[in-house]
Design a protein around this motif. Structure first.
Motif, short mmCIF file in Angstrom:
data_model
loop_
_atom_site.label_atom_id
_atom_site.label_comp_id
_atom_site.label_asym_id
_atom_site.label_seq_id
_atom_site.Cartn_x
_atom_site.Cartn_y
_atom_site.Cartn_z
N VAL A 185 -14.97 8.73 -35.29
CA VAL A 185 -14.59 7.70 -34.33
C VAL A 185 -14.86 8.15 -32.91
O VAL A 185 -15.29 7.36 -32.05
CB VAL A 185 -13.10 7.33 -34.52
CG1 VAL A 185 -12.58 6.52 -33.35
CG2 VAL A 185 -12.93 6.52 -35.81
N VAL A 225 -10.68 1.46 -39.49
CA VAL A 225 -11.44 1.84 -38.29
C VAL A 225 -10.66 1.45 -37.03
O VAL A 225 -10.61 2.21 -36.05
CB VAL A 225 -12.84 1.19 -38.31
CG1 VAL A 225 -13.51 1.30 -36.95
CG2 VAL A 225 -13.71 1.85 -39.38
N LEU A 266 -9.41 4.10 -34.22
CA LEU A 266 -9.73 3.94 -32.79
C LEU A 266 -8.46 4.03 -31.95
O LEU A 266 -8.44 4.69 -30.89
CB LEU A 266 -10.43 2.61 -32.56
CG LEU A 266 -11.89 2.54 -32.99
CD1 LEU A 266 -12.35 1.10 -33.14
CD2 LEU A 266 -12.77 3.27 -31.97
#
Length: 356
Positions: free
Chosen positions: A177, A205, A209
């Motif tokens: 990431v 995801v 983040l």
């Protein structure tokens, strides 16, 4: 009509004590055209076509299919099936909490977390002095969006092998990431579009983040919004999300956009400003796959166990017998056999290589 299910406190800390003359589980768990059938319980696990009674491990479309008369799964999986399949989710849908044991025919059954996606579960089956664990799809990495995998000691362990080759060793998730965030600082004028599978990968995801410190808006392709809303209803915090489909072209300049893998290269993506194309998948370890998909920034982020995690799990459950399915079966069978474990490939059909 199938017999009703009754809750019982039958779960134990270790494998069931074997009977001297117990039948081997391969005599009562069978591979049929519909899928893996548990004969003394009268149910299939993740059947590939509609059956009378199905136990579903998780909501991905190659495991949770329409047309079953009775479905047993976790609350998360049932919610996902209702979201994606509507009335086709099943004639009757029964929720089972993690750790709760029920009686189904002559079988005691419970679900424990698999760590794959929201609601994903392993199926723990006890019958005739044996304990069998059907793991479904699983991963061993920390994931804020689902309950972590729980190893269960057993007599037979049925494991996936999506990444069942030694070449597949996933790097740390946050490091991948941070590659994305670094690219955004290098090319602030370019949109960054990340291909993510709608169920599980998208939400993971996003939470990665956020964990890496990114608190800005994340734009979503319209196909990703419903499941993100569902995850939020289950208490998963995702931060500020904005619809990308209706956003003006100027608003997407320099934006971070998540989209289904198939949308990244279609006409929809032309609205983005000189996009950096990324893809979040364990398959991004294979450079040829990244090149074929036109991926400029491959992100090796998987919702499946890698080779080391598959072999670690086999060690932890201490099963003298391992059945391997849907993936690179031969290598994992060979590894287990060398360790003195009875191992074989199930060769189940109908399970796809998704954006893992």
């Amino acid at each position: 009509m199938s017999a009703p299910l009754h809750s019982e406190g039958l779960a134990g800390p270790g494998p069931a004590k074997p009977h001297p003359d117990r039948p081997n589980p391969d005599r009562w768990i069978k591979v049929l055209p519909e899928g893996l059938y548990v004969e003394p319980g009268g149910f299939y696990i993740d059947p590939v076509r509609g059956v009378d009674r199905a136990v579903v491990t998780h909501g991905h479309s190659d495991h949770a299919r329409a047309g079953n008369r009775h479905v047993l799964a976790t609350a998360g999986t049932i919610a996902i099936m209702r979201q994606r399949l509507g009335e086709g989710a099943g004639g009757s849908l029964q929720e089972l909490a993690y750790g709760e044991t029920i009686r189904l025919g002559d079988v005691a059954l419970r679900l424990v977390p698999a760590g794959h996606v929201l609601g994903s579960a392993q199926v723990v089956i006890e019958h005739a002095g044996s304990r069998v664990v059907v793991s479904g799809d699983y991963k061993r990495r920390f994931d804020r969006t689902c309950a972590p995998f729980e190893p269960v000691p057993c007599d037979v362990f049925v494991t996936e092998a999506t990444f069942g080759l030694p070449v597949f060793r996933h790097p740390p998730d946050l490091g991948e990431v941070r590659k994305l965030l670094h690219s955004m600082t290098l090319f602030p004028e370019r949109s960054h579009v990340v291909g993510v599978y709608a169920l599980g990968k998208c939400q993971r995801v996003i939470t990665l983040l956020r964990a890496a410190g990114y608190d800005g808006p994340i734009h979503l392709h319209g196909a990703l919004e419903p499941l993100c809303d569902l995850y939020r209803r289950f208490g998963i915090e995702l931060g500020e999300l904005r619809p990308a489909t209706v956003a003006a072209r100027e608003q997407l300049k320099g934006a971070l956009v998540l989209a289904p893998p198939g949308a990244v290269a279609d006409r929809w993506a032309r609205r983005l400003t000189d996009p950096v194309v990324a893809m979040a998948s364990g398959w991004m370890r294979v450079r040829q796959r990244a090149r074929q998909r036109g991926v400029e920034l491959p992100l090796i982020i998987s919702d499946h166990a890698d080779w080391d995690e598959l072999t670690q799990t086999i060690d932890e459950v201490q099963a003298p017998e391992v059945w391997v399915t849907h993936g690179r079966e031969e290598a994992l069978v060979h590894h287990a056999t060398r360790k003195g474990i009875r191992a074989r490939a199930l060769a189940l059909i109908g399970f796809e290589e998704d954006e893992a």
